[in-house]
Design an enzyme around this catalytic site. Structure first.
Site, PDB file in Angstrom:
ATOM      1  CG  ASN A   8      -2.682  -6.593   3.574  1.00 32.48           C
ATOM      2  OD1 ASN A   8      -2.315  -7.104   2.507  1.00 32.48           O
ATOM      3  ND2 ASN A   8      -3.482  -5.528   3.622  1.00 32.48           N
ATOM      4  CD1 TRP A   9       3.380  -9.626   4.122  1.00 33.11           C
ATOM      5  CD2 TRP A   9       4.309 -10.825   2.481  1.00 33.11           C
ATOM      6  NE1 TRP A   9       4.199 -10.559   4.700  1.00 33.11           N
ATOM      7  CE2 TRP A   9       4.788 -11.312   3.711  1.00 33.11           C
ATOM      8  CE3 TRP A   9       4.761 -11.429   1.298  1.00 33.11           C
ATOM      9  CZ2 TRP A   9       5.689 -12.376   3.806  1.00 33.11           C
ATOM     10  CZ3 TRP A   9       5.652 -12.496   1.398  1.00 33.11           C
ATOM     11  CH2 TRP A   9       6.115 -12.957   2.635  1.00 33.11           C
ATOM     12  CE  LYS A  10      -1.507  -2.393   3.447  1.00 36.56           C
ATOM     13  NZ  LYS A  10      -1.893  -1.048   3.790  1.00 36.56           N
ATOM     14  CG  HIS A  93      -7.261  -3.477   2.762  1.00 39.81           C
ATOM     15  ND1 HIS A  93      -6.875  -2.217   2.375  1.00 39.81           N
ATOM     16  CD2 HIS A  93      -6.512  -3.781   3.847  1.00 39.81           C
ATOM     17  CE1 HIS A  93      -5.921  -1.795   3.185  1.00 39.81           C
ATOM     18  NE2 HIS A  93      -5.676  -2.730   4.089  1.00 39.81           N
ATOM     19  CD  GLU A  95      -4.147  -0.261   1.040  1.00 34.46           C
ATOM     20  OE1 GLU A  95      -3.798  -1.370   0.595  1.00 34.46           O
ATOM     21  OE2 GLU A  95      -3.617   0.276   2.039  1.00 34.46           O
ATOM     22  CD  GLU A 163      -6.935  -3.018   8.252  1.00 33.57           C
ATOM     23  OE1 GLU A 163      -5.777  -3.134   8.646  1.00 33.57           O
ATOM     24  OE2 GLU A 163      -7.271  -3.117   7.068  1.00 33.57           O
ATOM     25  N   GLY A 169      -1.169   2.938   7.322  1.00 39.01           N
ATOM     26  CA  GLY A 169       0.077   3.410   6.708  1.00 39.01           C
ATOM     27  C   GLY A 169       0.476   4.816   7.096  1.00 39.01           C
ATOM     28  CB  SER A 201      -0.232   2.799  12.262  1.00 41.36           C
ATOM     29  OG  SER A 201      -0.259   3.558  11.062  1.00 41.36           O
ATOM     30  N   GLY A 222       0.160  -4.325   8.235  1.00 46.16           N
ATOM     31  CA  GLY A 222       0.600  -4.045   6.868  1.00 46.16           C
ATOM     32  C   GLY A 222       2.109  -3.862   6.828  1.00 46.16           C
ATOM     33  N   GLY A 223       2.537  -2.616   6.769  1.00 43.39           N
ATOM     34  CA  GLY A 223       3.955  -2.270   6.607  1.00 43.39           C
ATOM     35  C   GLY A 223       4.910  -3.006   7.532  1.00 43.39           C
TER      36      GLY A 223
HETATM   37  P1  PGA Z   1      -0.434  -0.663   8.026  1.00 40.89           P
HETATM   38  O1  PGA Z   1      -1.547  -1.330   7.093  1.00 40.89           O
HETATM   39  O2  PGA Z   1      -0.153  -1.644   9.136  1.00 40.89           O
HETATM   40  O3  PGA Z   1       0.741  -0.440   7.122  1.00 40.89           O
HETATM   41  O4  PGA Z   1      -1.017   0.607   8.554  1.00 40.89           O
HETATM   42  C1  PGA Z   1      -2.580  -2.089   7.635  1.00 40.89           C
HETATM   43  C2  PGA Z   1      -3.496  -2.543   6.536  1.00 40.89           C
HETATM   44  O5  PGA Z   1      -3.734  -1.803   5.593  1.00 40.89           O
HETATM   45  O6  PGA Z   1      -4.003  -3.667   6.557  1.00 40.89           O
END
Ligand code: PGA
Length: 237
Positions: A8-10, A93, A95, A163, A169, A201, A222-223
């Site tokens: 997930n590149w957001k 998600h 967010e 998640e 993050g 994470s 994500g990151g």
């Molecule tokens: P993260 O994000 O790996 O940076 O914690 C995961 C996500 O939000 O899908």
């Protein structure tokens, strides 16, 4: 064992990032035993698709509208995403739930739209820290699961991503026991083979261990999916 890895590149990426990331990772992506989905922001779907030519990597999006078309300025439909070659869409998600007020009902409608467009819905669920600290993590997440799943969900068109909101993050992850307990509860609640991924994470340091935990069918990253070395490590896990 073959697992699912979703990146997930957001709201991160550029044409430069695609050039920097994909060609050097091509051998590793082609030879991976895992099923890989890359979910960039909308404008990068086509450039990424071009960069992934001849690789069996799946293209995914991070959101869609519930309708297939109409007067919804600024929105993108599931049908358009399928038209571009997307095979999956992340819905719900944390967010989107927190920053954009998305409810379980809306997420359920988006899931139905994704299914109707012939794609896989990757439905995200997870508890906030207070629920974890007060011993209500499992009941909270199982309730979210039931409220977000649509009747059209099957093991072929749906994945669940557990998640924990406090792990996204932050560099924090639940203990292996807590991940196992949650995934065991979700598997039981689902009563079918819908894959259940862990997200929050995930890095090249912890992916291999997380992927071996019972009932963990993959990871949502994500990151760490934006960094060549760390994503390569995860794909090779
Ligand atoms: P993260 O994000 O790996 O940076 O914690 C995961 C996500 O939000 O899908």
């Amino acid at each position: 064992m073959r697992k699912i890895i979703v990146a997930n590149w957001k709201m991160n990426a550029s044409l430069g990032l695609i050039d920097h990331l994909i060609p050097p990772l091509s051998t590793c992506l082609i030879s991976s035993r895992h099923q890989i989905y890359l979910c960039p922001p909308f404008p990068y779907l086509i450039p990424l698709k071009k960069a992934l030519i001849n690789m069996s990597v799946h293209l995914g999006a991070q959101n869609c509208h519930t309708s297939f078309g109409g007067a919804f300025t600024g929105e993108v439909s599931a049908l358009m995403l399928a038209d571009l070659g997307c095979e999956a869409v992340i819905v719900g998600h944390s967010e989107r739930r927190t920053l954009f007020g998305e409810t379980n009902t809306l997420i359920q409608e988006k899931t139905t739209a994704v299914h109707k467009a012939g794609m896989t819905a990757i439905i995200c669920i997870g508890e906030i820290l207070e629920a974890r600290n007060t011993g209500r993590a499992i009941e909270t997440v199982v309730a979210q699961l039931h409220a977000s799943l649509s009747g059209s969900a099957t093991p072929q068109n749906t994945m669940i991503a557990y998640e924990p909101v406090w792990a996204i993050g932050t560099g924090l992850t639940p203990t292996e026991e807590d991940i196992t307990a949650m995934h065991t509860a979700l598997r039981k609640a689902l009563g079918n083979d819908i894959p259940v991924l862990y997200g929050g994470s995930v890095t090249d340091k912890n992916a291999a261990t997380i992927l071996t935990l019972p009932h963990v069918n993959g990871v949502l990253v994500g990151g760490a999916s934006l960094k060549k070395e760390s994503f390569e490590g995860i794909v090779r896990s």
